[in-house]
Design an enzyme around this catalytic site. Structure first.
Site, PDB file in Angstrom:
ATOM      1  CB  SER A  90      -0.890  -0.001   1.247  1.00 23.95           C
ATOM      2  OG  SER A  90      -1.516   1.262   1.414  1.00 23.95           O
ATOM      3  CG  HIS A 137     -11.189   0.304  -1.467  1.00 23.38           C
ATOM      4  ND1 HIS A 137     -10.443   1.088  -2.306  1.00 23.38           N
ATOM      5  CD2 HIS A 137     -10.649   0.470  -0.237  1.00 23.38           C
ATOM      6  CE1 HIS A 137      -9.496   1.707  -1.611  1.00 23.38           C
ATOM      7  NE2 HIS A 137      -9.602   1.344  -0.352  1.00 23.38           N
TER       8      HIS A 137
END
EC number: 1.1.3.15
Length: 368
Positions: free
Chosen positions: A106, A254
Site C-alpha cells: 500500500s 475495496h
C-alpha cells in the site's frame, strides 16, 4: 490452540488489537451489506467435481505479468500494517517472499518501499492513488521503480473515502509514533485528527477527485511498469481499461469499504472476464478466506486472487509466522480442492467445475 483455518486469525486479532485498530481493518462502508456479501456470495457457488482422474501430481504454480509464482494467491495492499504488528509490512514482505508469491504494498504503508525492498528478493507490486500534486505521484512511482517493484496497482474506486461508521465512532487516527513512510519528506506524512476516520480529510485534500481515464495514459508516460487497474466491477469499465492499455484488471470493491450495495466481487467477476475476452488477465480480491474460494474465482475466469484482511489478521496474531501459515493454509486448501475436483493444473480448472445461482433461470429449474 492449533489454527486450522484462516478465519480463526480474525478472532485472535480482535482480542489482541485495540478496538480502534481492529475496527479500522475489519469494517466496511455504511450498512456493511457488501462486506457480508463478499463472503456470502462464495457460499452460493457449488462444485461440479469430476471423478476418476489421476490427481497424484498437482501443480498450483502460475505466472502473473510474466513472473513465475508458486500459487495464484497473492497479497493485496492494506494500509498501516504496523498497527497490527511492530514489524508491519516488513514481516508481510518476508512471509510473501518465503511463500514464493507476490506482495502488493500500500502507498499508505507504515514501512517505505525502500525498507520493504531491503527485506530481500521478492516480486512486489506498488499500490498507488493519484494525488492532485502530480509531482508527488512521480516521486512515489520512481521510488517504487528504483526499489525493484514490478508493477503499479492503480486504485480507481476512491475519488472520495467511503463512509465507515465505526471509524467515525472511534475517531480513528494513526497511533502515535507511526507515520505513512512513503510520504516522509513530501510534507504529506501527517494525518489530520478530525472527528471522522482521520483519513478522510487527508484523502479529500490530496487524492485527485478529477482522476479520469486519460490519467492512465499520463501514468504510462512516467513509468514503464505495467499498470493494473484496481477497482473495476463492470463490463463497461473493463472494456475501457483494455482500450487504455491496462496490463490487467483487479476486480475489487475495496474490501467493501467504499460504496455499499455494490455486488460481491465474485459475482461481478464473470461479467468483467467476458468483457475482457482474454486480452488481459483479470484478478479478484474481496472475501477470499478458503482454498475453495480461490478455485471458484479461477473457475469463473480469474488468473489469480489477492487476499487483504487475512494477511492483516494473521500478522496481528503471529507476525511473519502468522502470514506464512495463512498463505500455506490457503495453498493447501486450494490444492486439496483441485484434487477433489479432478484438476491437476490451473489450466484444467474450468467453468464446468462450478454451478452458480445465475447459471439457470429460476423458472426453468422450478419446472425440472
Amino acid at each position: 490452540m492449533e489454527i486450522t483455518n484462516v478465519m480463526e486469525y480474525e478472532k485472535i486479532a480482535k482480542e489482541k488489537l485495540p478496538k480502534m485498530v481492529y475496527d479500522y481493518y475489519a469494517s466496511g462502508a455504511e450498512d456493511q451489506w457488501t462486506l457480508q456479501e463478499n463472503r456470502n456470495a462464495f457460499s452460493r457457488i457449488l462444485f461440479r467435481p469430476r471423478i476418476l482422474i489421476d490427481v497424484s501430481k498437482i501443480d498450483v504454480s502460475t505466472t502473473v505479468l510474466g513472473f513465475n509464482i508458486s500459487m495464484p494467491i497473492m497479497i493485496a495492499p492494506t494500509a498501516m500494517q504496523k498497527m497490527a504488528h511492530p514489524d508491519g509490512e516488513l514481516a508481510t514482505a518476508r512471509a510473501t517472499s518465503a511463500a514464493g508469491t507476490i506482495m502488493t504494498l500500500s502507498s499508505w504503508a507504515t514501512c517505505s518501499v525502500e525498507e520493504v525492498a531491503s527485506t530481500g528478493p521478492g516480486i512486489r507490486f506498488f499500490q498507488l492513488y493519484v494525488y492532485k500534486d502530480r509531482n508527488v505521484v512521480i516521486q512515489l512511482v520512481k521510488r517504487a521503480e528504483e526499489a525493484g517493484f514490478k508493477a503499479i496497482a492503480l486504485t480507481v474506486d476512491t475519488p472520495r473515502l467511503g463512509r465507515r461508521e465505526s471509524d467515525i465512532k472511534n475517531r480513528f487516527a494513526l497511533p502515535r509514533g507511526l507515520t505513512l513512510k512513503n510520504f516522509e519528506g513530501l510534507d504529506l506524512g501527517k494525518i489530520d485528527k478530525t472527528n471522522d476516520s482521520g483519513l478522510a480529510s487527508y484523502v479529500a485534500g490530496q487524492v485527485d477527485q478529477s482522476l479520469s481515464w486519460k490519467d492512465i495514459k499520463w501514468l504510462q508516460s512516467i513509468t514503464s511498469l505495467p499498470i493494473l487497474v484496481k477497482g473495476v466491477i463492470t463490463a463497461e469499465d473493463a472494456r475501457i481499461a483494455v482500450e487504455y492499455g491496462a496490463a490487467g484488471i483487479i476486480v475489487s470493491n475495496h474490501g467493501a469499504r467504499q460504496l455499499d450495495y455494490v455486488p460481491a466481487t465474485i459475482v461481478a467477476l464473470e461479467e468483467v472476464v467476458k468483457a475482457v475476452e482474454g486480452r488481459i488477465p483479470v484478478f479478484l480480491d474481496g472475501g477470499v478466506r478458503r482454498g475453495t474460494d480461490v478455485f471458484k474465482a479461477l473457475a469463473l475466469g480469474a488468473s489469480g486472487v489477492f487476499v487483504g484482511r487475512p494477511s492483516l489478521f494473521s500478522l496481528a496474531a503471529d507476525g511473519e509466522a502468522g502470514v506464512r501459515k495463512m498463505l500455506q493454509m490457503l495453498r493447501d486448501e486450494f490444492e486439496l480442492t483441485m484434487a477433489l475436483s479432478g484438476c491437476r493444473s490451473l489450466r484444467e480448472i474450468s467453468r464446468t467445475h462450478i454451478k452458480t445461482d445465475w447459471d439457470t433461470p429460476h423458472y426453468l429449474s422450478a419446472k425440472l
